[in-house]
Design a protein around this motif. Structure first.
Motif, PDB file in Angstrom:
ATOM      1  N   ILE A  11       5.219 -35.620  -5.918  1.00 28.05           N
ATOM      2  CA  ILE A  11       5.074 -34.391  -6.706  1.00 28.05           C
ATOM      3  C   ILE A  11       6.394 -33.618  -6.764  1.00 28.05           C
ATOM      4  N   PRO A  12       6.992 -33.264  -5.612  1.00 25.45           N
ATOM      5  CA  PRO A  12       8.290 -32.574  -5.701  1.00 25.45           C
ATOM      6  C   PRO A  12       9.386 -33.440  -6.316  1.00 25.45           C
ATOM      7  N   ILE A  13       9.311 -34.753  -6.091  1.00 28.82           N
ATOM      8  CA  ILE A  13      10.316 -35.650  -6.679  1.00 28.82           C
ATOM      9  C   ILE A  13      10.232 -35.615  -8.201  1.00 28.82           C
ATOM     10  N   SER A  14       8.995 -35.640  -8.728  1.00 32.05           N
ATOM     11  CA  SER A  14       8.816 -35.612 -10.192  1.00 32.05           C
ATOM     12  C   SER A  14       9.276 -34.278 -10.775  1.00 32.05           C
ATOM     13  N   ILE A  15       9.041 -33.187 -10.034  1.00 30.85           N
ATOM     14  CA  ILE A  15       9.476 -31.865 -10.514  1.00 30.85           C
ATOM     15  C   ILE A  15      11.007 -31.804 -10.584  1.00 30.85           C
ATOM     16  N   VAL A  16      11.657 -32.334  -9.545  1.00 27.82           N
ATOM     17  CA  VAL A  16      13.130 -32.384  -9.538  1.00 27.82           C
ATOM     18  C   VAL A  16      13.637 -33.260 -10.675  1.00 27.82           C
ATOM     19  N   ALA A  17      12.971 -34.399 -10.894  1.00 32.67           N
ATOM     20  CA  ALA A  17      13.376 -35.315 -11.968  1.00 32.67           C
ATOM     21  C   ALA A  17      13.273 -34.639 -13.324  1.00 32.67           C
ATOM     22  N   GLU A  18      12.201 -33.862 -13.528  1.00 30.83           N
ATOM     23  CA  GLU A  18      12.032 -33.142 -14.795  1.00 30.83           C
ATOM     24  C   GLU A  18      13.087 -32.056 -14.932  1.00 30.83           C
ATOM     25  N   SER A  24      13.416 -40.614 -19.334  1.00 35.66           N
ATOM     26  CA  SER A  24      11.987 -40.417 -19.592  1.00 35.66           C
ATOM     27  C   SER A  24      11.117 -41.463 -18.898  1.00 35.66           C
ATOM     28  N   VAL A  25      11.654 -42.666 -18.721  1.00 38.12           N
ATOM     29  CA  VAL A  25      10.895 -43.726 -18.048  1.00 38.12           C
ATOM     30  C   VAL A  25      10.605 -43.322 -16.609  1.00 38.12           C
ATOM     31  N   TRP A  26      11.620 -42.771 -15.924  1.00 37.51           N
ATOM     32  CA  TRP A  26      11.439 -42.344 -14.535  1.00 37.51           C
ATOM     33  C   TRP A  26      10.478 -41.163 -14.445  1.00 37.51           C
ATOM     34  N   ILE A  27      10.598 -40.234 -15.363  1.00 41.59           N
ATOM     35  CA  ILE A  27       9.692 -39.073 -15.361  1.00 41.59           C
ATOM     36  C   ILE A  27       8.253 -39.523 -15.577  1.00 41.59           C
ATOM     37  N   VAL A 222       3.071 -36.337 -20.551  1.00 46.62           N
ATOM     38  CA  VAL A 222       2.908 -36.367 -22.006  1.00 46.62           C
ATOM     39  C   VAL A 222       4.249 -36.153 -22.706  1.00 46.62           C
ATOM     40  N   GLY A 223       5.069 -35.275 -22.132  1.00 40.24           N
ATOM     41  CA  GLY A 223       6.376 -35.025 -22.730  1.00 40.24           C
ATOM     42  C   GLY A 223       7.296 -36.231 -22.708  1.00 40.24           C
ATOM     43  N   GLU A 226       6.622 -40.304 -25.730  1.00 40.07           N
ATOM     44  CA  GLU A 226       7.317 -40.785 -26.931  1.00 40.07           C
ATOM     45  C   GLU A 226       8.696 -41.382 -26.623  1.00 40.07           C
ATOM     46  N   PRO A 227       9.578 -40.679 -25.888  1.00 37.06           N
ATOM     47  CA  PRO A 227      10.872 -41.305 -25.570  1.00 37.06           C
ATOM     48  C   PRO A 227      10.738 -42.543 -24.692  1.00 37.06           C
ATOM     49  N   MET A 228       9.741 -42.549 -23.801  1.00 38.17           N
ATOM     50  CA  MET A 228       9.542 -43.699 -22.924  1.00 38.17           C
ATOM     51  C   MET A 228       9.095 -44.922 -23.718  1.00 38.17           C
TER      52      MET A 228
END
Length: 346
Positions: A11-18, A24-27, A222-223, A226-228
């Motif tokens: 969860i915190p890792i994904s927030i930092v990634a965003e 976009s693939v990693w997110i 969701v964001g 499309e790029p992913m």
């Protein structure tokens, strides 16, 4: 399933990634992994609340929050105008529950027990509801494919809303049927006396916190769709019909398989078929209603999605009609799911 708590670190890792605007693939991957343990904790909190509220209110809570994760993800997809992804996720959830979850349950349960029995009367009721739901989805699709598109868009938008309302009412009546007027039909062979592990306040707090974080992670997911999909040359429909349903229902899916291995096939089938009913009769209509806040979404599915749903419902009616299951029937359901998934991938 306690190991899922270790996935909370994502969860915190994904927030930092965003925040850092990573690829976009990693997110997409990080937010997807983050949602899985949150969905499990949400289900756990609902079960704990059910101990305090009693079986009737508990049943309603389980029905309401059973597919909350997917409902939240689909809401953000609606907001972004990704109607194809939303409808694909609805179809994918039904197909996944009926073919993948039920198939895996029958297979792994069948490896341990030669024949597993379950309540055929309950399956007959659920099958009838599923058939109604398929009819509800088929009629507007057939109507749309045989009429002028502009005429439908201008004058017949009410059709989707009317059908969604009808399906939602049937869903509520189905709950009343199973929890009040005909609750004896469902029996209590698989029920166990349970004691609350969490306090009521803690359970409600966990439920609220998980819902809010899932909403945040769903917005990330969701964001990045499309790029992913463009980056990996994937179809958005494949993401909606295969990946998102597995993410949203992973914890519930594993529970069904565990119940089957414990020779509680009634519970496994209730999870698989009951979740499919919730998706078609509850989640789909609610999404149609919510779409009115943005841009109205029709309840019309594309032809392949519709055929896949119809075939899945017919297969589960045939496989479960005798009140018994074995590992070979499980393999058959899994094979159909794999064939369907590969077709959407292409």
């Amino acid at each position: 399933m306690g190991f899922l708590r270790f996935f909370l670190v994502f969860i915190p890792i994904s927030i930092v990634a965003e925040f850092m605007k990573l690829d976009s693939v990693w997110i997409f991957i990080l937010s997807s992994i983050s949602i899985i343990p949150l969905a499990w904790f949400m289900g756990k909190a609902t079960e704990e609340i059910s101990v305090y509220s009693g079986p009737r209110v508990g049943g309603f809570l389980n029905a309401t929050f059973g597919n909350a994760t997917e409902l939240i993800i689909s809401f953000f997809a609606l907001k972004e105008g990704l109607f194809d992804v939303v409808k694909a996720s609805i179809a994918g959830s039904v197909i996944g529950n009926i073919l993948l979850v039920l198939g895996a349950s029958m297979f792994f349960g069948g490896l341990k027990y030669k024949i597993q029995k379950f309540n055929r009367k309950v399956i007959e009721v659920s099958s009838s509801m599923l058939l109604f739901a398929v009819i509800g989805l088929s009629i507007p699709a057939i109507f749309t494919y045989t009429m002028d598109t502009e005429l439908i868009a201008n004058k017949y938008q009410w059709l989707s809303i009317s059908i969604a309302l009808s399906m939602f009412i049937i869903y509520l009546l189905g709950l009343y049927f199973s929890f009040y007027t005909h609750k004896d039909l469902y029996g209590s062979d698989h029920e166990e006396s349970t004691e609350a592990i969490w306090g009521l306040k803690k359970s409600i707090l966990v439920l609220v916190i998980c819902t809010l974080i899932i909403a945040l992670e769903s917005e990330f997911l969701v964001g990045s769709v499309e790029p992913m999909t463009e980056s990996l040359s994937l179809s958005k429909i494949f993401v909606g019909i295969i990946i998102i349903p597995i993410i949203g229902n992973a914890a519930e899916h594993s529970t069904a398989i565990i119940m089957a291995v414990k020779n509680k096939m009634d519970v496994a089938i209730e999870i698989a078929v009951g979740s499919s009913l919730q998706i078609i009769l509850f989640v789909a209509p609610v999404l149609v209603f919510l779409s009115l806040l943005f841009k109205p979404m029709s309840i019309v599915f594309n032809k392949f999605e519709l055929v896949s749903i119809i075939v899945s419902v017919l297969i589960v009616n045939r496989v479960a009609s005798d009140g018994e299951s074995n590992w070979l029937e499980g393999i058959q359901l899994l094979a159909v799911y794999i064939i369907t998934a590969l077709s959407f991938l292409i």
